[in-house]
Design a protein around this motif. Sequence first.
Motif, mmCIF file in Angstrom:
data_model
loop_
_atom_site.group_PDB
_atom_site.id
_atom_site.type_symbol
_atom_site.label_atom_id
_atom_site.label_comp_id
_atom_site.label_asym_id
_atom_site.label_seq_id
_atom_site.Cartn_x
_atom_site.Cartn_y
_atom_site.Cartn_z
ATOM 1 N N GLU A 636 -25.388 -12.564 101.540
ATOM 2 C CA GLU A 636 -24.989 -11.652 102.608
ATOM 3 C C GLU A 636 -23.858 -12.247 103.443
ATOM 4 O O GLU A 636 -23.177 -11.533 104.151
ATOM 5 C CB GLU A 636 -26.252 -11.443 103.463
ATOM 6 C CG GLU A 636 -26.495 -10.186 104.237
ATOM 7 C CD GLU A 636 -25.796 -8.911 103.784
ATOM 8 O OE1 GLU A 636 -25.093 -8.367 104.632
ATOM 9 O OE2 GLU A 636 -25.933 -8.451 102.638
ATOM 10 N N ASP A 637 -23.605 -13.568 103.349
ATOM 11 C CA ASP A 637 -22.685 -14.225 104.291
ATOM 12 C C ASP A 637 -21.231 -13.833 104.053
ATOM 13 O O ASP A 637 -20.903 -13.177 103.065
ATOM 14 C CB ASP A 637 -22.868 -15.750 104.198
ATOM 15 C CG ASP A 637 -22.522 -16.246 102.821
ATOM 16 O OD1 ASP A 637 -21.451 -16.800 102.631
ATOM 17 O OD2 ASP A 637 -23.367 -16.048 101.886
ATOM 18 N N GLU A 638 -20.384 -14.331 104.937
ATOM 19 C CA GLU A 638 -18.988 -13.891 104.890
ATOM 20 C C GLU A 638 -18.235 -14.389 103.667
ATOM 21 O O GLU A 638 -17.297 -13.759 103.223
ATOM 22 C CB GLU A 638 -18.279 -14.367 106.151
ATOM 23 C CG GLU A 638 -19.035 -13.829 107.321
ATOM 24 C CD GLU A 638 -18.282 -13.756 108.606
ATOM 25 O OE1 GLU A 638 -18.652 -12.875 109.374
ATOM 26 O OE2 GLU A 638 -17.363 -14.589 108.810
ATOM 27 N N GLY A 639 -18.658 -15.519 103.181
ATOM 28 C CA GLY A 639 -17.947 -16.087 102.027
ATOM 29 C C GLY A 639 -18.253 -15.348 100.741
ATOM 30 O O GLY A 639 -17.693 -15.657 99.695
ATOM 31 N N ALA A 640 -19.146 -14.379 100.782
ATOM 32 C CA ALA A 640 -19.568 -13.716 99.547
ATOM 33 C C ALA A 640 -18.386 -13.009 98.890
ATOM 34 O O ALA A 640 -17.580 -12.358 99.565
ATOM 35 C CB ALA A 640 -20.667 -12.714 99.848
ATOM 36 N N VAL A 645 -24.117 -3.565 98.822
ATOM 37 C CA VAL A 645 -24.009 -2.121 99.060
ATOM 38 C C VAL A 645 -25.397 -1.643 99.455
ATOM 39 O O VAL A 645 -26.278 -1.511 98.615
ATOM 40 C CB VAL A 645 -23.528 -1.398 97.786
ATOM 41 C CG1 VAL A 645 -23.371 0.090 98.051
ATOM 42 C CG2 VAL A 645 -22.231 -1.999 97.274
ATOM 43 N N TRP A 646 -25.598 -1.474 100.758
ATOM 44 C CA TRP A 646 -26.918 -1.064 101.255
ATOM 45 C C TRP A 646 -26.951 0.438 101.486
ATOM 46 O O TRP A 646 -25.900 1.083 101.628
ATOM 47 C CB TRP A 646 -27.238 -1.767 102.577
ATOM 48 C CG TRP A 646 -27.392 -3.270 102.454
ATOM 49 C CD1 TRP A 646 -26.513 -4.208 102.897
ATOM 50 C CD2 TRP A 646 -28.482 -3.986 101.859
ATOM 51 N NE1 TRP A 646 -26.971 -5.458 102.625
ATOM 52 C CE2 TRP A 646 -28.187 -5.366 101.988
ATOM 53 C CE3 TRP A 646 -29.667 -3.598 101.244
ATOM 54 C CZ2 TRP A 646 -29.038 -6.356 101.520
ATOM 55 C CZ3 TRP A 646 -30.533 -4.589 100.785
ATOM 56 C CH2 TRP A 646 -30.210 -5.939 100.913
ATOM 57 N N LEU A 647 -28.140 0.946 101.581
ATOM 58 C CA LEU A 647 -28.311 2.346 101.993
ATOM 59 C C LEU A 647 -27.996 2.422 103.480
ATOM 60 O O LEU A 647 -28.160 1.424 104.195
ATOM 61 C CB LEU A 647 -29.778 2.752 101.829
ATOM 62 C CG LEU A 647 -30.298 3.005 100.425
ATOM 63 C CD1 LEU A 647 -31.808 3.237 100.497
ATOM 64 C CD2 LEU A 647 -29.612 4.216 99.800
#
Length: 852
Positions: A636-640, A645-647
């Motif tokens: 989930e972090d910024e470096g991802a 893609v969440w609901l």
Amino acid sequence: MPNTGRPSRDCHLCRQRRVKCDLARPACQRCIKYGAQCPGYRDQQELVFRNADPTVVKKRKKRAPLPQSPSSQSSSSSSSSSSSDGGVLSAPSLSPNGDFVFTSSTDLVLVNGANYNARPPLLRPVYEHWTSHSVPIILDVYSNLDFIKDMYRDYTDDGPLIWAAHLFSRTYVTNMQYSTALSRSSDSETQRELGGYLGKTLNLVSEALKTPEGAQRDDILATVWILTNYELLIGSLSRTEVLSPWHLHARGLYSILKARGCAPLLKPDGRKSFWPAYSMVQIQALITNTECPPESQEWLETIDRLLPLHPGEGLGLAISYFIIKICSVQARIFNLLRRRDFPGASRDYPDLFAQMKAAEQEFEDWIEKNYVGTHILEIYAMSLYHSAIVKGYHVMRLLINFLTHYPPCPIPLEQLNEDREYSVKTAQNAAQGILESVPRVLGPLSSSRDKSPKTVFDALRVIWPLISVYVMDICRSEQRLAAEGLLFYIGRELGVRQALNTYPDTLTLPAEAKEPLGHSSIPVIDLAPSRSDSDEDIQIVAKNLYEAFKDVGFAYVKNHGVPEDVVNEAFNWSRKFFNLPQSDKDLAPHPPEAWHHRGYSSVGREKVSQMIFDEASIAAARNVPDVKESFDIGREDEGARMSNVWLPRDVLPGFREFFEEFYEICYAAELELLRLVAIGMGLEKEYFVGYHMKKDNQIRLLHYPAIEENLLRQGKADRIAAHTDFGTVTMLFQDDVGGLEVEDIIEKGKFNPAPYIPGTAVVNIGDFLMRWSNDELKSTMHRVKAPPLLEGEGEIPKDKKTKERYSIVYFMCADMEKTVDCVPGCWGPERPKKYEPVNCMEYINMRMEALY
Ligand SMILES: O=C(O)CCC(=O)C(=O)O
Ligand SMILES: [Fe+2]
């Protein structure tokens, strides 16, 4: 010095003085008391064994002792020593054929020029035909059995015992001389000699057995017993060929015991010669899965009655009673299995299991009341007991497996599983007992291993137990490996060839006995012990995991670190998600780019394919749809690299929060697993962890909707087609619907069910780790099909639907930016690297391309 018979074992000074020597080593106490330096013993002198025509030996036997080398008399001698008499030779001309020398009582050395020259000149070679030492050798071999010594004293020079001694000792000498070679069949002289001794021994035995008195002779019984040991030296025993010579001699022992009856058991000598012979007979019953002789009871009762006079026989007696019971249980089980008698097996099972446990209990009660010491014979006896346990419970497990394939069996499956667990545990404990006893018998396995003749006897006694550990797959793989190592040592270094002739079970048993219903050969490994303080426990768990990943590529992992209620909650959320209306699920769509593996993929969207990268093959694979829908989640972090893609939060509140937390719990479990794999591979504990710091992992929720079962069975639809995973390691939680199948490690193309086992996760190796480990760890093909057919289920009704299936997969992947090269220890000069270093991201991208 006479050629055969009874050379004095006294030290040189006592012999000269004609006083009784106490045989103490290195120096006898008598000499010390006299203030003299004990000059040592005869066998400490260098002795060169030389081949000679046996007829020459015979001639020499009749003469007075000659200080003459037989080579001077025998033109056929292979030894071309330049000196022929006086027994002293100059160094270089010695032993052109690599004859044997004794340098001390505990050391047999093959002479070669180099080490001969290094030897101190004090040790003078004595030249004699080796047969003059066959009796000392055999006495040394059997020094634990004092009655053998008495027998050689009491029986005639030309009796069967002498010839058996020649046979055994010559074989021993030959084996030691060429211990690492497989055979020396080209050495025709040796073969001729051995043939002569064997023939002579057998003739004398059968001659004696023609008369009723002959069968009563203790030396005849002992001779046949030595013959069974000789067969082990040459490795002639085949477990299942009951006509092999070892079996014939063992049966011979039985018929002699039978002819002798109980009378000899009333005499101390008769009892002493009974025990080794009877224990061979029992071993034969154990090996061949047959009952012990019916006379056993009578013999043992006779022994029992006089036990107060011979208290040392208590342990042997208790073990013999035990073996009788085990053999009887085994024989009954084999009878049922051979006939594939399901009703009989389910009827007799409770009694058989109870008998087994009762026999074990009875022996344990005996042990409680009696002291078992550490005398070498007691250690042997305990090893024999343990090998009977291993064998007995191995056979019991076959019966349990068999019964799981029989639905009408009234014994509940849980009971069978519990009994199987008990059997495995008990057998493995016994196997441990065997392995631990070996160093006590043979000495620590160090470079200064004792290879004196005596150790050959020790080795002969531990061979059975070790073979049972090695061949019975009920033992843990590391136990079997340890047994294999010890057997190699006994075979190659101590020259007991039977240790290298271990036959796998070739008995034809019904397939149902080999595996319980629905189980593939995927081992179940409990991680709990690895969290203890015991380094040994950690090592064992790590090794088990490593073995499983090396051999099968899969393991069921118990106590994997994700609590059961968390797993259940995850399934609940997953069900809630997939039960949403299609239009809601479509609010979190998988992006169109293949590499952006996040969000929801509807049925038919993804097609897993197996390492195919060309367009045509990918298209072909898409013809059979995978009937599944999925939802993918990453870090989930910024470096991802890929955003999740969440609901929209209000569609399924709590869903996202739960899986964000679940991701962390899985990651903690991942680190534990990666550490264990590293330890199992002999690497530094944090080796893999160091490449998995960024949490570049993936959670995948899977839902396989109910579908017409025939489509799956006929290959018109897949749930998930055969594939390997492509990350480092995968951890899979499945529901109890079934359908996961793993490719057989032996029969390629055959898939075995990997059913749900409560409380476990299925953990498997991915392609990335397989490549990284230079193919040492296996990334095994698996797929999801229809659940296995139930017993008696034939044709599936046309429109029958399978149950829907849910699973949750956690793929562990190395940090995207890292490049990996072959793991240390997985490559070397003998094992070149198969792969170039690879960058993680490039690798994953290549694999992802094939998916959509
Ligand atoms: O659903 C399953 O049980 C297997 C899933 C699987 O193998 C995968 O997603 O790679
Ligand atoms: Fe998979």
